[in-house]
Design a protein around this motif. Sequence first.
Motif, PDB file in Angstrom:
ATOM      1  N   GLU A 151       0.841  -1.204  -0.147  1.00  0.00           N
ATOM      2  CA  GLU A 151      -0.003   0.152   0.069  1.00  0.00           C
ATOM      3  C   GLU A 151       0.747   1.164  -0.083  1.00  0.00           C
ATOM      4  O   GLU A 151       0.687   2.339  -0.744  1.00  0.00           O
ATOM      5  N   THR A 152       2.006   1.152   0.879  1.00  0.00           N
ATOM      6  CA  THR A 152       2.778   2.360   0.865  1.00  0.00           C
ATOM      7  C   THR A 152       3.453   2.523  -0.326  1.00  0.00           C
ATOM      8  O   THR A 152       3.771   3.818  -0.858  1.00  0.00           O
ATOM      9  N   TYR A 153       3.994   1.461  -1.022  1.00  0.00           N
ATOM     10  CA  TYR A 153       4.751   1.710  -2.234  1.00  0.00           C
ATOM     11  C   TYR A 153       3.756   2.038  -3.309  1.00  0.00           C
ATOM     12  O   TYR A 153       4.290   2.695  -4.253  1.00  0.00           O
ATOM     13  N   GLN A 154       2.609   1.403  -3.458  1.00  0.00           N
ATOM     14  CA  GLN A 154       1.820   1.815  -4.519  1.00  0.00           C
ATOM     15  C   GLN A 154       1.445   3.260  -4.621  1.00  0.00           C
ATOM     16  O   GLN A 154       1.379   3.977  -5.513  1.00  0.00           O
ATOM     17  N   SER A 155       1.428   3.964  -3.236  1.00  0.00           N
ATOM     18  CA  SER A 155       1.096   5.238  -3.177  1.00  0.00           C
ATOM     19  C   SER A 155       2.311   6.137  -3.737  1.00  0.00           C
ATOM     20  O   SER A 155       2.156   7.094  -4.532  1.00  0.00           O
ATOM     21  N   ARG A 156       3.413   5.695  -3.414  1.00  0.00           N
ATOM     22  CA  ARG A 156       4.818   6.364  -3.738  1.00  0.00           C
ATOM     23  C   ARG A 156       5.242   6.319  -5.242  1.00  0.00           C
ATOM     24  O   ARG A 156       5.176   7.211  -5.892  1.00  0.00           O
ATOM     25  N   MET A 157       4.480   5.192  -6.071  1.00  0.00           N
ATOM     26  CA  MET A 157       4.672   4.897  -7.356  1.00  0.00           C
ATOM     27  C   MET A 157       3.603   5.801  -8.210  1.00  0.00           C
ATOM     28  O   MET A 157       3.984   6.372  -9.102  1.00  0.00           O
ATOM     29  N   ASP A 158       2.298   5.963  -7.659  1.00  0.00           N
ATOM     30  CA  ASP A 158       1.518   6.787  -8.181  1.00  0.00           C
ATOM     31  C   ASP A 158       1.924   8.091  -8.093  1.00  0.00           C
ATOM     32  O   ASP A 158       1.666   8.862  -9.389  1.00  0.00           O
ATOM     33  N   GLU A 159       2.506   8.467  -7.087  1.00  0.00           N
ATOM     34  CA  GLU A 159       3.177   9.850  -6.927  1.00  0.00           C
ATOM     35  C   GLU A 159       4.325  10.229  -7.830  1.00  0.00           C
ATOM     36  O   GLU A 159       4.294  11.412  -8.386  1.00  0.00           O
TER      37      GLU A 159
END
Length: 191
Positions: free
Chosen positions: A120-128
């Motif tokens: 979840e944390t990394y998907q958010s980072r990747m989306d940004e």
Amino acid sequence: MKTEGATRNYGVLLGNEGPRAGSYYCTSKLILRGAAKLVHELFAEPDRRLTLSVADPFLDSFDSKVEIMDMKKVLEDFDAGYNEAFNRGDATACAAFFTEDVILLAPEQPMTRGRNAFEETYQSRMDESRGGIHSNRLVEYGVEGDLAYQIGTFSIADTNPPEQGKFVNILKRQADGTWKVAVSIFNSDKP
């Protein structure tokens, strides 16, 4: 054929050719492990894997192989695979490089535990940073037994704004011999 009551000598055959090739013997598997590590430190060449074959003289052939890894190469391969997954935007593939109970200390967020929270944390980072190119640079590393540490820098280029920072990973050797990150902390160089 095994012989009862005889002293067992375990041999280490250094697999490199040339003047460094040779055989080394000791009387216990515990000493053998230390000898294998010492032989690796003395004779391994930078950025090359050194294969040591462990021989039991009471068997007709080698009974096991001990492969001493080049930790720098392990970490470089690890980072290459991780960066490729990050650059595809695949948080699940990134999570595969981490243990099931990974502890993640990401900037400006509470500590998380577990692969699901990591994804979840990394998907958010990747989306940004969609479209950015993630890369790591190894600064320092060490290994002792089944634990290793990695200190490095990272950057995400070709995104607005670009990002750079640093990280520390603690890795654990898994039962299958692979290494996975058990604890990861990273933060940005931004003030």
